[in-house]
Design a protein around this motif. Structure first.
Motif, PDB file in Angstrom:
ATOM      1  N   ALA A 193     -36.216 -21.250  64.639  1.00  0.00           N
ATOM      2  CA  ALA A 193     -37.418 -20.436  64.441  1.00  0.00           C
ATOM      3  C   ALA A 193     -38.603 -21.254  64.915  1.00  0.00           C
ATOM      4  CB  ALA A 193     -37.561 -20.055  62.974  1.00  0.00           C
ATOM      5  N   GLY A 194     -38.903 -21.151  66.213  1.00  0.00           N
ATOM      6  CA  GLY A 194     -39.951 -22.021  66.751  1.00  0.00           C
ATOM      7  C   GLY A 194     -39.501 -23.464  66.577  1.00  0.00           C
ATOM      8  N   PRO A 195     -40.370 -24.326  66.029  1.00  0.00           N
ATOM      9  CA  PRO A 195     -40.002 -25.732  65.875  1.00  0.00           C
ATOM     10  C   PRO A 195     -39.047 -25.991  64.701  1.00  0.00           C
ATOM     11  CG  PRO A 195     -42.218 -25.326  65.014  1.00  0.00           C
ATOM     12  CD  PRO A 195     -41.744 -24.027  65.587  1.00  0.00           C
ATOM     13  N   LEU A 196     -38.786 -24.971  63.918  1.00  0.00           N
ATOM     14  CA  LEU A 196     -38.038 -25.160  62.666  1.00  0.00           C
ATOM     15  C   LEU A 196     -36.611 -24.634  62.789  1.00  0.00           C
ATOM     16  CD1 LEU A 196     -38.780 -26.025  59.693  1.00  0.00           C
ATOM     17  CD2 LEU A 196     -39.121 -23.586  59.226  1.00  0.00           C
ATOM     18  N   GLU A 197     -35.649 -25.432  62.284  1.00  0.00           N
ATOM     19  CA  GLU A 197     -34.291 -24.899  62.158  1.00  0.00           C
ATOM     20  C   GLU A 197     -34.179 -24.300  60.761  1.00  0.00           C
ATOM     21  OE1 GLU A 197     -32.448 -28.794  64.417  1.00  0.00           O
ATOM     22  OE2 GLU A 197     -31.637 -28.199  62.480  1.00  0.00           O
ATOM     23  N   VAL A 198     -33.737 -23.060  60.719  1.00  0.00           N
ATOM     24  CA  VAL A 198     -33.544 -22.437  59.408  1.00  0.00           C
ATOM     25  C   VAL A 198     -32.055 -22.162  59.243  1.00  0.00           C
ATOM     26  CG1 VAL A 198     -34.073 -20.481  57.925  1.00  0.00           C
ATOM     27  CG2 VAL A 198     -35.841 -21.408  59.425  1.00  0.00           C
ATOM     28  N   GLU A 199     -31.472 -22.753  58.218  1.00  0.00           N
ATOM     29  CA  GLU A 199     -30.053 -22.551  57.957  1.00  0.00           C
ATOM     30  C   GLU A 199     -29.908 -21.630  56.752  1.00  0.00           C
ATOM     31  OE1 GLU A 199     -27.849 -26.133  57.194  1.00  0.00           O
ATOM     32  OE2 GLU A 199     -26.057 -25.001  56.608  1.00  0.00           O
ATOM     33  N   VAL A 200     -29.389 -20.454  56.991  1.00  0.00           N
ATOM     34  CA  VAL A 200     -29.212 -19.487  55.899  1.00  0.00           C
ATOM     35  C   VAL A 200     -27.813 -19.688  55.312  1.00  0.00           C
ATOM     36  CG1 VAL A 200     -29.212 -17.049  55.273  1.00  0.00           C
ATOM     37  CG2 VAL A 200     -30.750 -17.860  57.079  1.00  0.00           C
ATOM     38  N   VAL A 201     -27.755 -19.953  54.011  1.00  0.00           N
ATOM     39  CA  VAL A 201     -26.457 -20.221  53.377  1.00  0.00           C
ATOM     40  C   VAL A 201     -26.160 -19.189  52.290  1.00  0.00           C
ATOM     41  CG1 VAL A 201     -26.581 -22.717  53.793  1.00  0.00           C
ATOM     42  CG2 VAL A 201     -27.491 -21.783  51.648  1.00  0.00           C
ATOM     43  N   ASP A 202     -24.870 -19.072  51.990  1.00  0.00           N
ATOM     44  CA  ASP A 202     -24.458 -18.256  50.844  1.00  0.00           C
ATOM     45  C   ASP A 202     -24.993 -18.973  49.600  1.00  0.00           C
ATOM     46  OD1 ASP A 202     -23.131 -17.273  48.631  1.00  0.00           O
ATOM     47  OD2 ASP A 202     -21.204 -17.067  49.652  1.00  0.00           O
ATOM     48  N   PRO A 203     -25.845 -18.319  48.806  1.00  0.00           N
ATOM     49  CA  PRO A 203     -26.459 -19.024  47.677  1.00  0.00           C
ATOM     50  C   PRO A 203     -25.482 -19.365  46.557  1.00  0.00           C
ATOM     51  CG  PRO A 203     -27.133 -16.700  47.699  1.00  0.00           C
ATOM     52  CD  PRO A 203     -26.340 -16.938  48.948  1.00  0.00           C
ATOM     53  N   VAL A 204     -24.323 -18.675  46.562  1.00  0.00           N
ATOM     54  CA  VAL A 204     -23.401 -18.805  45.425  1.00  0.00           C
ATOM     55  C   VAL A 204     -22.290 -19.825  45.671  1.00  0.00           C
ATOM     56  CG1 VAL A 204     -21.776 -17.527  43.956  1.00  0.00           C
ATOM     57  CG2 VAL A 204     -23.855 -16.398  44.762  1.00  0.00           C
ATOM     58  N   ALA A 205     -21.817 -19.943  46.929  1.00  0.00           N
ATOM     59  CA  ALA A 205     -20.550 -20.635  47.209  1.00  0.00           C
ATOM     60  C   ALA A 205     -20.500 -22.073  46.673  1.00  0.00           C
ATOM     61  CB  ALA A 205     -20.293 -20.617  48.715  1.00  0.00           C
ATOM     62  N   ASP A 206     -21.465 -22.901  47.028  1.00  0.00           N
ATOM     63  CA  ASP A 206     -21.405 -24.309  46.616  1.00  0.00           C
ATOM     64  C   ASP A 206     -21.510 -24.450  45.107  1.00  0.00           C
ATOM     65  OD1 ASP A 206     -21.156 -25.438  49.174  1.00  0.00           O
ATOM     66  OD2 ASP A 206     -23.301 -25.162  49.532  1.00  0.00           O
ATOM     67  N   TYR A 207     -22.349 -23.602  44.516  1.00  0.00           N
ATOM     68  CA  TYR A 207     -22.522 -23.655  43.058  1.00  0.00           C
ATOM     69  C   TYR A 207     -21.214 -23.267  42.352  1.00  0.00           C
ATOM     70  CZ  TYR A 207     -24.194 -22.458  38.397  1.00  0.00           C
ATOM     71  OH  TYR A 207     -24.360 -22.392  37.039  1.00  0.00           O
ATOM     72  N   ALA A 208     -20.590 -22.198  42.837  1.00  0.00           N
ATOM     73  CA  ALA A 208     -19.345 -21.741  42.204  1.00  0.00           C
ATOM     74  C   ALA A 208     -18.268 -22.821  42.315  1.00  0.00           C
ATOM     75  CB  ALA A 208     -18.881 -20.436  42.843  1.00  0.00           C
ATOM     76  N   ALA A 209     -18.227 -23.502  43.467  1.00  0.00           N
ATOM     77  CA  ALA A 209     -17.227 -24.565  43.651  1.00  0.00           C
ATOM     78  C   ALA A 209     -17.468 -25.693  42.641  1.00  0.00           C
ATOM     79  CB  ALA A 209     -17.297 -25.094  45.085  1.00  0.00           C
ATOM     80  N   LEU A 210     -18.730 -25.999  42.394  1.00  0.00           N
ATOM     81  CA  LEU A 210     -19.053 -27.050  41.420  1.00  0.00           C
ATOM     82  C   LEU A 210     -18.579 -26.634  40.021  1.00  0.00           C
ATOM     83  CD1 LEU A 210     -20.556 -29.711  40.665  1.00  0.00           C
ATOM     84  CD2 LEU A 210     -22.641 -28.342  40.435  1.00  0.00           C
ATOM     85  N   MET A 211     -18.801 -25.378  39.660  1.00  0.00           N
ATOM     86  CA  MET A 211     -18.379 -24.914  38.329  1.00  0.00           C
ATOM     87  C   MET A 211     -16.855 -25.027  38.177  1.00  0.00           C
ATOM     88  SD  MET A 211     -21.139 -24.248  36.720  1.00  0.00           S
ATOM     89  CE  MET A 211     -22.116 -25.378  37.687  1.00  0.00           C
ATOM     90  N   GLU A 212     -16.134 -24.766  39.286  1.00  0.00           N
ATOM     91  CA  GLU A 212     -14.662 -24.865  39.213  1.00  0.00           C
ATOM     92  C   GLU A 212     -14.216 -26.291  38.939  1.00  0.00           C
ATOM     93  OE1 GLU A 212     -11.929 -22.655  41.313  1.00  0.00           O
ATOM     94  OE2 GLU A 212     -13.353 -21.301  42.271  1.00  0.00           O
ATOM     95  N   GLN A 213     -15.028 -27.256  39.390  1.00  0.00           N
ATOM     96  CA  GLN A 213     -14.671 -28.665  39.130  1.00  0.00           C
ATOM     97  C   GLN A 213     -14.914 -29.044  37.675  1.00  0.00           C
ATOM     98  OE1 GLN A 213     -17.003 -31.145  41.732  1.00  0.00           O
ATOM     99  NE2 GLN A 213     -16.370 -29.959  43.509  1.00  0.00           N
ATOM    100  N   LEU A 214     -15.925 -28.431  37.061  1.00  0.00           N
ATOM    101  CA  LEU A 214     -16.339 -28.870  35.725  1.00  0.00           C
ATOM    102  C   LEU A 214     -15.542 -28.216  34.602  1.00  0.00           C
ATOM    103  CD1 LEU A 214     -20.235 -28.776  36.162  1.00  0.00           C
ATOM    104  CD2 LEU A 214     -18.761 -30.790  36.127  1.00  0.00           C
ATOM    105  N   PHE A 215     -15.114 -26.980  34.833  1.00  0.00           N
ATOM    106  CA  PHE A 215     -14.520 -26.225  33.731  1.00  0.00           C
ATOM    107  C   PHE A 215     -13.063 -25.867  34.015  1.00  0.00           C
ATOM    108  CE2 PHE A 215     -19.124 -25.375  33.542  1.00  0.00           C
ATOM    109  CZ  PHE A 215     -19.360 -25.972  32.306  1.00  0.00           C
TER     110      PHE A 215
END
Ligand code: G16
Length: 544
Positions: free
Chosen positions: A171-193
């Motif tokens: 986006a012009g001078p900026l790289e914008v990386e759009v990510v799934d907002p849930v995926a990494d968080y859900a993976a972390l929860m699977e590690q903890l519980f």
């Protein structure tokens, strides 16, 4: 790169509160208001040229417009990449995790948390540093000082970004990386519980739960984790679609604003567990059958049972609570033989202790609990912790709480919120009480006697920084305590909070709600501070 310097004039009301800057949407929409604040953060926080930042919000009204302006100012200040949640959404704990996971230099969260949304509601900006935690007090004060002298902000032209499209866009001078907002968080929860045990509980055909996302950011997280990964029946998550005005709901998980959940949990058709989170997903409310779990009890119980949950099986290095939070967890820490730290209100005060590995579990009376897995409080994490406990102990929520009271005694707790339209009057009440603290010792109060009264000053054990004026405390000889403090998250007038705590020994009758058991203490506390006499207000606006 073409950077434009836009002249501006300072605003005099950009001092961040307990958690970032919160104002009415109408204030934020005034020309240059948001830009000034963002530029002040860039100026005060250091050099972000070439850096990666995380950005997202709770989807409240004006989220998309604010994000566009953030992109343009970030580019103007040389930021190379922004990692943003799809549709501009990220819960506060998920953003904290993402900052840490990606090694980002920090992040901006566009949220006013539990405050109401919509065009007439509130908006806000939180800034997180590279550890994933909210900017420490020294930095927020530097941002405020900068905001009082700012004369220009820097912008670069950024092309429109498609926030529905996952992946990197230039986006012009900026790289914008759009990510799934849930995926990494859900993976972390699977590690903890222990997802297997929780899945067995939720799928046993008898256990009935309801999670109310209050039309705020947690909906997609809860649907993915509770319904898809853990197999809870479809419809377990209600009000699951984030809406700009939260569908008219007040996204504040407490027994007043989420009274419907408390009602569902009492009477013949009651479920087994009800829970809710707030606008940005960092608060939690847990309700068992006929049992509203007070946040202080919740923290104490999670500490007591931590070893039964995979992520905490090795035990806790230490525990921390904010000063006004009930001292229930102190007793558990003592029994476990681990230190318990008392910090000022505001999650940022836990972060040094977490970074230094001195504590693994933290909590606040304001419906916030979390652990070393992030540097923010985490609503859904707390719900999963409770589900994990119910699954491994086979005890219902209310049973777990009663077992805890039988072992440690009960810290009955309530908070009385006095709304005072004139902030100066509220400040005068606090100053007046502070001036009388020295003469309180020995005086009779609510059937007991004052043993000590002071103004809380915190010295951070890690960096030695000192935070004074963090609330007035009055201790009584029957184990009760009163705390007075001005809220730091409101956007108009002042809310004077009185935190009431009364200790009932393990042998005592533990019936009654926190507000019922502390009602007499509350009236005495209001008179002691002369609130009715000085304001003409006879009752608190809210009792939680
Ligand atoms: C914010 C902070 C919390 C704090 C709460 C207190 O919560 O993040 O750490 O306990 O404010 O608010 P007040 O100053 O009004 O008592 P949130 O969920 O609004 O970000």
């Amino acid at each position: 790169m073409d950077v434009r310097r836009i002249p501006t004039e300072p605003f005099d009301d950009q001092r961040p509160g307990t958690a970032g800057l919160r104002k009415k949407v109408s204030r934020f929409r005034e020309p240059n208001y948001l830009e000034n604040f963002l530029q002040s953060v860039f100026d005060a926080a250091g050099d972000f040229r070439g850096a990666t930042l995380v950005a997202g919000g709770d989807g409240r009204y004006w989220n998309a417009e604010a994000l566009e302006r953030l992109f343009s100012i970030a580019a103007g200040n040389g930021v190379r990449r922004i990692v943003v949640g799809r549709q501009g959404m990220l819960s506060t704990p998920a953003a904290s995790h993402l900052i840490r996971l990606r090694g980002a230099a920090g992040g901006f969260l566009l949220t006013a948390s539990h405050n109401p949304g919509g065009p007439d509601g509130d908006f806000g900006v939180k800034f997180d540093t590279a550890n994933g935690g909210q900017a420490p007090e020294a930095l927020t004060e530097a941002v405020w000082r900068r905001s009082l002298e700012i004369r220009e902000y820097r912008v670069a032209d950024v092309a429109a970004v498609d926030l529905d499209e996952l992946g990197v866009q230039q986006a012009g001078p900026l790289e914008v990386e759009v990510v799934d907002p849930v995926a990494d968080y859900a993976a972390l929860m699977e590690q903890l519980f222990d997802f297997e045990r929780i899945r067995a509980l939720l799928g046993n055909g008898r256990f009935r739960m309801r999670f109310d996302a209050l039309n705020a950011v947690t909906g997609p997280y809860a649907v993915e984790i509770l319904e898809r990964r853990l197999g809870a029946p479809a419809g377990t998550v209600v009000n699951a679609v984030p809406l700009p005005d939260f569908g008219g709901l007040h996204p504040d998980p407490n027994p007043v604003d989420a009274a419907h959940l408390v009602a569902w949990m009492s009477g013949p058709g009651a479920g087994d567990l009800a829970a809710a989170s707030d606008g940005d997903g960092d608060r939690n409310m847990i309700v068992g059958r006929d049992m509203m779990v007070s946040p202080g009890d919740s923290l104490a119980l999670l500490a007591e049972h931590a070893r039964e949950v995979p992520g905490y099986a090795a035990g806790l290095a230490g525990i921390a609570r904010s000063m006004p939070t009930s001292r229930a967890v102190d007793r558990v820490a003592e029994a476990l033989g681990v230190p318990c730290f008392e910090t000022p209100t505001g999650w940022r005060f836990f972060c040094n202790l977490l970074d230094a590995g001195r504590v693994d579990l933290c909590g606040e009376e304001s419906f916030g609990t979390s652990s070393s897995h992030a540097r923010e409080k985490d609503g859904l994490w707390a719900v999963l912790f409770w589900l994990n406990l119910v699954a491994v102990t086979g005890r219902p929520v209310a049973g777990l709480v009663q077992d805890h009271w039988r072992r440690f005694g009960r810290h009955a707790f309530a908070r009385h919120d006095w709304f005072i339209a004139d902030g100066a009057v509220a400040a005068g009440i606090m100053a007046g009480l502070e001036g009388r603290l020295a003469e309180l010792t020995g005086q009779a109060l609510a059937g007991a006697r004052v043993t000590r009264a002071d103004s809380f000053t915190y010295t951070d054990p890690i960096d030695g920084s000192v935070s004074a004026g963090q609330g007035l405390r009055v201790f009584l000889d029957d184990g009760s305590r009163l705390v007075y403090r001005l809220s730091g998250t409101g956007t108009q007038g002042a809310t004077l909070r009185i935190y009431l705590e009364r200790y009932l020994a393990p042998t005592a009758d533990h019936g009654g709600s926190g507000p019922e058991l502390t009602a007499a203490l509350g009236s005495a506390a209001a008179r002691l501070a002369r609130i009715p006499a000085l304001t003409g207000i006879e009752a608190p606006a809210g009792i939680i």
